[in-house]
Design an enzyme around this catalytic site. Structure first.
Site, PDB file in Angstrom:
ATOM      1  N   PHE A 137       0.543  16.179   6.506  1.00 39.13           N
ATOM      2  CA  PHE A 137       0.653  14.732   6.323  1.00 39.13           C
ATOM      3  C   PHE A 137       1.566  14.478   5.136  1.00 39.13           C
ATOM      4  CE2 PHE A 137      -0.339  10.536   4.740  1.00 39.13           C
ATOM      5  CZ  PHE A 137      -0.388   9.796   5.908  1.00 39.13           C
ATOM      6  N   ASP A 222       4.652  19.511  -1.247  1.00 45.02           N
ATOM      7  CA  ASP A 222       4.041  18.184  -1.333  1.00 45.02           C
ATOM      8  C   ASP A 222       2.697  18.350  -2.045  1.00 45.02           C
ATOM      9  OD1 ASP A 222       2.492  15.923  -0.899  1.00 45.02           O
ATOM     10  OD2 ASP A 222       3.154  15.628   1.164  1.00 45.02           O
ATOM     11  N   LYS A 251      -0.589   9.706  -6.183  1.00 43.53           N
ATOM     12  CA  LYS A 251      -2.034   9.572  -6.273  1.00 43.53           C
ATOM     13  C   LYS A 251      -2.566   9.673  -7.703  1.00 43.53           C
ATOM     14  CE  LYS A 251      -3.170  10.736  -1.484  1.00 43.53           C
ATOM     15  NZ  LYS A 251      -3.767   9.455  -1.072  1.00 43.53           N
TER      16      LYS A 251
END
Length: 302
Positions: A137, A222, A251
């Site tokens: 993702f 990532d 985040k």
């Protein structure tokens, strides 16, 4: 407003893209959340891996409040003291040389993909292919949803951007077979999150590094979910000792404030020239205050 009014009003006006719980939250403190009816909850979600200091941490509240009273935003055509402090802290924490700041994880990965494509184009125009993992993702923009190895997120958005191929995560043979001179980068999560928390062997990440070196492709990690000490080290790549050429983050690095970005090694930093990439809000003063407060607090409080 009571909980019913909050929920009804939101449902009436907000685009129906979220499957929400019937819970209207009003404030938080530490690891606790409180709703409009006065109920207390223990927060296990942390805003989907975002609230790295918990809720209303005094250091973060103080940093954002004081910065808001001085300067919230100006263009990146100027310098600010808080951005200088934040980028130095990011570089010292990540172990890289240069950073670009954006507003979200999707923007971070979008920028990393653009840099990899630009790098490949400078080698030859046919070096544009990007390999990612099944069940990965990487975001919800058109480019990052294409990089995401989950067809359910891509349905209805065709035709997708060209040049992406997917291999099973952790499968070395599949990665070897997919590699060629036309690959500009391999984009991996060092631990898959959305796909089900899949931890690869160190051999897999080491081999990915060697294959990228062999084919003159960039290795991109990532670390949007795995970054900022969520795995016991600052970033998950540090467990394996395999350092990528580009690492994305978001985040938890802002403690709850919207922040994203990517870091690179010095030799790669100059592939982009002035005007090749940018953004209006990335690296704004409030975001930088949040970054600096979050990273220094985690360090100071161990």
């Amino acid at each position: 407003m009571d909980a019913k009014t909050i929920i009804d009003q939101t449902e009436k006006y907000y685009l129906p893209v979220f499957g929400r719980y019937q819970l209207a939250l009003t404030h938080g403190k530490g690891c606790k959340l409180y709703d409009a009816d006065g109920n207390e909850y223990l927060d296990f979600l942390a805003g989907i891996a975002v609230n790295s200091l918990g809720h209303a941490h005094p250091a973060l509240v103080k940093a954002i409040s004081e910065q808001a009273a001085k300067l919230m935003h100006c263009s990146n055509i100027y310098y600010t003291d808080i951005q200088a402090k934040a980028v130095k802290e990011i570089i010292e924490t990540t172990g890289f040389d240069r950073v670009f700041l954006a507003n979200s994880g999707a923007e971070a990965n979008e920028g990393a993909i653009k840099l990899a494509r630009k790098y490949g184009h400078q080698k030859n125009e046919g070096k544009y292919r990007i390999i990612t993992a099944v069940h990965s993702f990487h975001g919800r923009t058109m480019m990052t949803v294409t990089a995401t190895g989950q067809p359910k997120y891509q349905q209805g958005y065709e035709p997708l951007p060209a040049g992406f191929d997917y291999v099973p995560y952790g499968d070395l043979e599949a990665l070897r077979e997919a590699m060629d001179e036309d690959v500009c980068c391999v984009l991996l999560e060092p631990i898959q999150g959305e796909g089900g928390v899949h931890v690869p062997s160190d051999t897999y990440l080491h081999e990915a590094r060697l294959l990228c070196d062999k084919y003159d492709a960039l290795l991109v990690f990532d670390e949007i979910q795995t970054g900022v000490a969520r795995t016991g080290k600052w970033f998950a790549y540090m467990h394996s000792g395999v350092k990528p050429d580009i690492m994305t983050f978001a985040k938890g690095i802002g403690g709850g404030f919207p922040v994203g970005g990517f870091v690179v090694t010095e030799w790669l930093a100059h592939v982009f020239k002035p005007g090749d990439h940018g953004g209006t809000f990335g690296g704004n003063a409030l975001a930088c205050a949040a970054i600096y407060a979050t990273l220094t607090t985690i360090k100071n409080e161990n």
